[in-house]
Design an enzyme around this catalytic site. Sequence first.
Site, short mmCIF file in Angstrom:
data_model
loop_
_atom_site.label_atom_id
_atom_site.label_comp_id
_atom_site.label_asym_id
_atom_site.label_seq_id
_atom_site.Cartn_x
_atom_site.Cartn_y
_atom_site.Cartn_z
N GLY A 188 0.84 -1.21 0.00
CA GLY A 188 0.00 0.00 0.00
C GLY A 188 0.87 1.25 0.00
O GLY A 188 0.57 2.24 0.66
N GLY A 240 -0.37 5.10 -1.12
CA GLY A 240 -1.37 5.87 -0.37
C GLY A 240 -0.76 7.08 0.33
O GLY A 240 0.42 7.38 0.17
N GLN A 241 -1.60 7.75 1.11
CA GLN A 241 -1.17 8.99 1.77
C GLN A 241 0.02 8.77 2.69
O GLN A 241 0.98 9.53 2.68
CB GLN A 241 -2.34 9.60 2.57
CG GLN A 241 -2.07 11.01 3.08
CD GLN A 241 -2.95 11.43 4.25
OE1 GLN A 241 -3.70 10.63 4.80
NE2 GLN A 241 -2.86 12.69 4.64
N ARG A 267 -1.85 -1.26 -7.67
CA ARG A 267 -1.64 -0.71 -9.02
C ARG A 267 -0.28 -0.05 -9.06
O ARG A 267 0.25 0.37 -8.03
CB ARG A 267 -2.70 0.34 -9.36
CG ARG A 267 -3.93 -0.27 -9.99
CD ARG A 267 -5.07 0.73 -10.14
NE ARG A 267 -6.29 0.17 -9.56
CZ ARG A 267 -6.73 0.40 -8.33
NH1 ARG A 267 -6.05 1.20 -7.53
NH2 ARG A 267 -7.83 -0.17 -7.89
N TYR A 302 -14.95 0.51 9.62
CA TYR A 302 -13.51 0.72 9.71
C TYR A 302 -13.01 0.51 11.14
O TYR A 302 -12.03 -0.20 11.38
CB TYR A 302 -13.21 2.15 9.24
CG TYR A 302 -11.79 2.59 9.31
CD1 TYR A 302 -10.81 2.02 8.49
CD2 TYR A 302 -11.40 3.62 10.16
CE1 TYR A 302 -9.50 2.46 8.54
CE2 TYR A 302 -10.09 4.07 10.21
CZ TYR A 302 -9.15 3.49 9.39
OH TYR A 302 -7.85 3.93 9.44
N LYS A 318 -10.42 -2.26 12.66
CA LYS A 318 -9.18 -1.88 13.35
C LYS A 318 -9.14 -2.46 14.77
O LYS A 318 -8.10 -2.92 15.24
CB LYS A 318 -9.01 -0.36 13.39
CG LYS A 318 -8.69 0.25 12.03
CD LYS A 318 -7.33 -0.19 11.52
CE LYS A 318 -6.98 0.36 10.15
NZ LYS A 318 -5.77 -0.23 9.57
N1 SER Z 1 -8.05 9.28 9.09
C1 SER Z 1 -8.84 8.10 9.23
C2 SER Z 1 -10.21 8.28 8.70
O1 SER Z 1 -10.70 9.39 8.75
C3 SER Z 1 -8.93 7.72 10.68
O2 SER Z 1 -8.00 6.73 10.94
O3 SER Z 1 -10.81 7.34 8.28
#
Ligand code: SER
Length: 315
Positions: A9, A12-13, A37, A143, A147
């Site tokens: 990954g 990503g940011q 990708r 999410y 986690k």
């Molecule tokens: N920055 C993340 C989000 O907003 C939080 O872990 O999903």
Amino acid sequence: MSTTILIIGACGQIGTELTQQLREKYGKDSVIASDVRKGSAEFVASGPFEVVNALDFNQIQLIIEKYNISDVYLMAALLSATAEKNPAFAWDLNMNSLFHVLNLAKEGKVKKVFWPSSIAVFGPTTPKEHTPQYTVMEPSTVYGISKQSGERWCEYYHTIYGVDVRSIRYPGLISWSTLPGGGTTDYAVDIYHKALSDKKYECFLSEATGLPMMYMDDAIRATMEIMEADSKDVKIRSAYNLSAMSFTPKEIAASIKKHIPEFEITYAPDFRQKIADSWPASIDDNYARTDWNWKPEFDLDAMTKIMLENLSKQK
Ligand code: SER
């Protein structure tokens, strides 16, 4: 044994900046960037790059063997807002990629694992201010549930199988070089872009929504510091609370106004308001400070200055 790193990954940011910092420290050929990708031409040219699907156990194993990888940073994930729109895929990606990497570590194919957790592990029943390391945790987002479950599995693999896995509960992360994607805290990046281009910003959270945040340089340093810490000092093997600053949309707007006085913010809360309302407003990160000497460097105004400077140069 020398350190050879695989970042899953990497486009990503967080992955983009982590790749760069790790390459500066360990040498470009010791840090293999990978993503589902191919990254930008510039990123791919900056060092070894492999296309790896985080859900494909065999692909990950092959790359680990090919490069004799010692440390894996698993940064692939669906963030909070996107996960609400696609719960089944979010659960699949966020959990099974973790199992793949933990199982490879259990088999001794990897020595050390970094896996990011989040403030999303907390929920509406958690104390909101100075949220402690150990407290009520009833996440109400897809999410957050992924986690929280991931944290439990990290601790389990460490205790039962001796896997050296390390993790941080990242707050919202703010950076200028790469855009975030699909998070609830993303407004705090977007606002800087729009302040420069439009002098105004419509925020999808209400003005008084306080959230824990951090400038990316602090987050990358924390990540590298916990990975470099002596194993015996990393006493928590679920994930560490980590904190730098907390602010509301109104407060970040005021910080921007010090540089762009004509900047205006308006508010139009959407579905992400509910996600933000379920998260802490500030975090107590005493364990990270005590166990591996964590200390943040950037506050809101210092960050605003750097963000605006770098984004103006970029534009
Ligand atoms: N920055 C993340 C989000 O907003 C939080 O872990 O999903």
